[in-house]
Design a protein around this motif. Structure first.
Motif, PDB file in Angstrom:
ATOM      1  N   UNK A 272      21.626  -1.332   6.050  1.00  0.00           N
ATOM      2  CA  UNK A 272      21.451  -1.226   4.618  1.00  0.00           C
ATOM      3  C   UNK A 272      20.013  -1.452   4.362  1.00  0.00           C
ATOM      4  N   UNK A 273      19.844  -1.033   2.873  1.00  0.00           N
ATOM      5  CA  UNK A 273      18.494  -1.093   2.353  1.00  0.00           C
ATOM      6  C   UNK A 273      18.217  -1.170   0.895  1.00  0.00           C
ATOM      7  N   UNK A 274      17.165  -1.905   0.422  1.00  0.00           N
ATOM      8  CA  UNK A 274      17.049  -1.689  -0.799  1.00  0.00           C
ATOM      9  C   UNK A 274      15.920  -0.913  -1.099  1.00  0.00           C
ATOM     10  N   UNK A 275      16.106  -0.189  -2.492  1.00  0.00           N
ATOM     11  CA  UNK A 275      15.071   0.765  -2.602  1.00  0.00           C
ATOM     12  C   UNK A 275      14.320   0.544  -4.342  1.00  0.00           C
ATOM     13  N   UNK A 276      13.294   0.703  -4.472  1.00  0.00           N
ATOM     14  CA  UNK A 276      12.639   0.215  -5.986  1.00  0.00           C
ATOM     15  C   UNK A 276      12.051   1.422  -6.362  1.00  0.00           C
ATOM     16  N   UNK A 277      11.979   1.713  -7.704  1.00  0.00           N
ATOM     17  CA  UNK A 277      11.587   3.045  -8.067  1.00  0.00           C
ATOM     18  C   UNK A 277      10.618   2.466  -9.584  1.00  0.00           C
ATOM     19  N   UNK A 278       9.365   2.824  -9.453  1.00  0.00           N
ATOM     20  CA  UNK A 278       8.618   2.961 -10.797  1.00  0.00           C
ATOM     21  C   UNK A 278       8.023   4.018 -10.731  1.00  0.00           C
ATOM     22  N   UNK A 279       8.349   4.914 -11.997  1.00  0.00           N
ATOM     23  CA  UNK A 279       7.552   6.207 -12.048  1.00  0.00           C
ATOM     24  C   UNK A 279       7.753   6.998 -10.720  1.00  0.00           C
ATOM     25  N   UNK A 280       6.796   7.621 -10.540  1.00  0.00           N
ATOM     26  CA  UNK A 280       6.629   8.546  -9.080  1.00  0.00           C
ATOM     27  C   UNK A 280       6.374   8.025  -7.933  1.00  0.00           C
ATOM     28  N   UNK A 281       6.614   6.354  -7.935  1.00  0.00           N
ATOM     29  CA  UNK A 281       6.525   5.837  -6.800  1.00  0.00           C
ATOM     30  C   UNK A 281       7.781   5.074  -6.182  1.00  0.00           C
ATOM     31  N   UNK A 282       8.148   5.332  -5.109  1.00  0.00           N
ATOM     32  CA  UNK A 282       9.647   5.045  -4.668  1.00  0.00           C
ATOM     33  C   UNK A 282       9.284   4.049  -3.225  1.00  0.00           C
ATOM     34  N   UNK A 283       9.743   2.827  -3.422  1.00  0.00           N
ATOM     35  CA  UNK A 283       9.641   1.937  -2.203  1.00  0.00           C
ATOM     36  C   UNK A 283      11.041   1.610  -1.343  1.00  0.00           C
ATOM     37  N   UNK A 285      12.165  -1.194   0.359  1.00  0.00           N
ATOM     38  CA  UNK A 285      11.574  -2.453   0.093  1.00  0.00           C
ATOM     39  C   UNK A 285      12.438  -3.500   1.265  1.00  0.00           C
ATOM     40  N   UNK A 286      13.559  -3.713   1.368  1.00  0.00           N
ATOM     41  CA  UNK A 286      13.938  -4.538   2.422  1.00  0.00           C
ATOM     42  C   UNK A 286      15.063  -3.651   3.296  1.00  0.00           C
ATOM     43  N   UNK A 287      15.284  -3.835   4.457  1.00  0.00           N
ATOM     44  CA  UNK A 287      16.079  -3.319   5.296  1.00  0.00           C
ATOM     45  C   UNK A 287      16.833  -4.288   6.237  1.00  0.00           C
ATOM     46  N   UNK A 288      17.895  -3.827   6.600  1.00  0.00           N
ATOM     47  CA  UNK A 288      18.736  -4.798   7.393  1.00  0.00           C
ATOM     48  C   UNK A 288      19.780  -3.988   8.432  1.00  0.00           C
ATOM     49  N   UNK A 289      20.176  -4.673   9.600  1.00  0.00           N
ATOM     50  CA  UNK A 289      21.185  -3.804  10.414  1.00  0.00           C
ATOM     51  C   UNK A 289      21.904  -4.552  11.059  1.00  0.00           C
ATOM     52  N   UNK A 290      23.025  -4.314  11.628  1.00  0.00           N
ATOM     53  CA  UNK A 290      23.721  -4.987  12.481  1.00  0.00           C
ATOM     54  C   UNK A 290      23.458  -4.901  14.034  1.00  0.00           C
ATOM     55  N   UNK A 291      23.943  -5.849  14.942  1.00  0.00           N
ATOM     56  CA  UNK A 291      23.605  -5.428  16.337  1.00  0.00           C
ATOM     57  C   UNK A 291      24.500  -4.471  16.918  1.00  0.00           C
ATOM     58  N   UNK A 292      25.319  -3.766  16.162  1.00  0.00           N
ATOM     59  CA  UNK A 292      26.482  -2.793  17.013  1.00  0.00           C
ATOM     60  C   UNK A 292      26.097  -1.520  16.386  1.00  0.00           C
TER      61      UNK A 292
END
Length: 373
Positions: A272-283, A285-292
């Motif tokens: 999973x991941x979070x994405x942030x958007x301000x105008x033309x800049x996209x980040x 921001x946080x990422x996560x993943x399972x061990x499987x």
């Protein structure tokens, strides 16, 4: 240009940010609601001649334990003309204002990039026994005006900490990784990915990995994956309430400010991941993943989808945020740069964070307090 500085409303602040091609997500008014433990204020710079707003800054105030004095922090800001020949005219009124507000020290992060290294250059650096850090290699792009900004700041009395200095909280990364999207086709972007990335994207497609967007109600599932990641990577996770607050604050300000993505296989969320958007800049921001489920490459699939979505939004840059500047394969953070370099983008170095001690004694006390924590 004669400038005046004053406190502005959130509405004025947001309108100014919306008039720009982009600004840091930490300089939008709603970021103050995300950082609920800090007091906040929006500042505006005005051209006296025309009355137009020409700069803005989100200031976060953190109180010192036991006394009514504050650290004033402008993360990745303020948003102003950093290459102005008269930088003093912008910053002196800000310091005077913050001192009047009870600040004993000011920390800011000028959003000014000094150097960039292309993925190809970094790959060569990784293979060279003489190269241990990004700075050991010649950059592909250097911004000479950034050095002038640094000189001016030093002459004004601003100090640069070795690694962020007296940070009372979130010290932002100095080195980041970005994929430029302006004036490029998606085919060109994909072509720049290294072989491993392209292979992994294909592998995920073949295995039937699907990438979906989630909403507020899915943040608990995000938290489950994030806490698995925290245990694996040995960091202290933020609580679920932080991400709930972030979602509510940012998406109330702009319904497309924050997004949540999941990569799933056979109905099971693997990353999973979070994405942030301000105008033309996209980040990213946080990422996560399972061990499987790592063998079906969910993270590559998710990044490719997020990058395509950023492109569809008309973004000029997809920002993968912080990296370490170490190119040493034995470094525990090396895997991060290796993963991001695979996108064929660029590493960039910011000017870093700068401190101005308004009260040298309290500033020193804070330094000592932080080093003992």
């Amino acid at each position: 240009m004669s400038l005046t500085l004053r406190t502005i409303s959130r509405e004025q602040h947001l309108a100014y940010i919306q008039s720009l091609p982009s600004a840091s997500h930490m300089q939008v008014p709603a970021w103050a609601d995300v950082k609920a433990e800090w007091r906040s204020e929006s500042l505006g710079w005005f051209d006296e001649r025309t009355g137009d707003m020409v700069g803005a800054g989100l200031v976060l105030y953190r109180q010192l334990p036991k006394i009514k004095r504050y650290l004033a922090y402008l993360p990745e800001g303020p948003v102003l003309n950093w290459f102005s020949p008269n930088l003093e005219e912008w910053l002196q009124p800000m310091l005077a204002h913050l001192k009047h507000q009870g600040a004993f020290s000011v920390k800011m992060g000028p959003p000014v990039i000094i150097r960039r290294w292309n993925a190809e250059t970094i790959k060569k650096g990784i293979q060279s026994p003489d190269v241990k850090r990004l700075r050991d290699m010649e950059a592909d792009f250097i911004e000479p005006r950034a050095f002038e900004v640094a000189d001016k700041l030093r002459r004004m009395g601003w100090q640069q900490g070795e690694d962020g200095g007296a940070g009372f909280g979130d010290v932002q990364p100095r080195y980041i990784f970005q994929v430029p999207l302006a004036n490029r086709s998606l085919e060109e972007v994909h072509k720049q990915f290294n072989q491993l990335w392209r292979r992994n994207i294909k592998k995920a497609e073949k295995a039937g990995v699907e990438v979906v967007q989630g909403g507020y109600q899915d943040l608990e599932e995000w938290q489950r994956l994030y806490e698995i990641t925290a245990v694996r990577d040995h960091f202290r996770p933020r609580p679920l309430s932080y991400f709930q607050r972030m979602w509510t604050a940012l998406n109330t300000e702009d319904p497309n400010r924050m997004r949540l993505y999941f990569a799933r296989h056979n109905g099971v969320n693997l990353s999973a991941a979070t994405m942030l958007i301000v105008g033309g800049h996209v980040w990213y921001s946080y990422g996560a993943s399972d061990n499987i489920g790592r063998e079906v490459r969910p993270s590559n699939a998710m990044q490719w989808r997020m990058l395509r979505d950023a492109y569809a939004l008309g973004a000029t840059v997809y920002d993968l945020r912080g990296i370490s500047d170490s190119l040493d394969e034995t470094d525990h953070l090396f895997g991060l740069i290796q993963f991001k370099v695979g996108t064929g983008g660029q590493a960039a170095e910011y000017l870093g964070e700068w401190d101005f001690p308004l009260n040298k004694l309290l500033h020193k006390a804070l330094d000592i307090y932080m080093s003992r924590r």
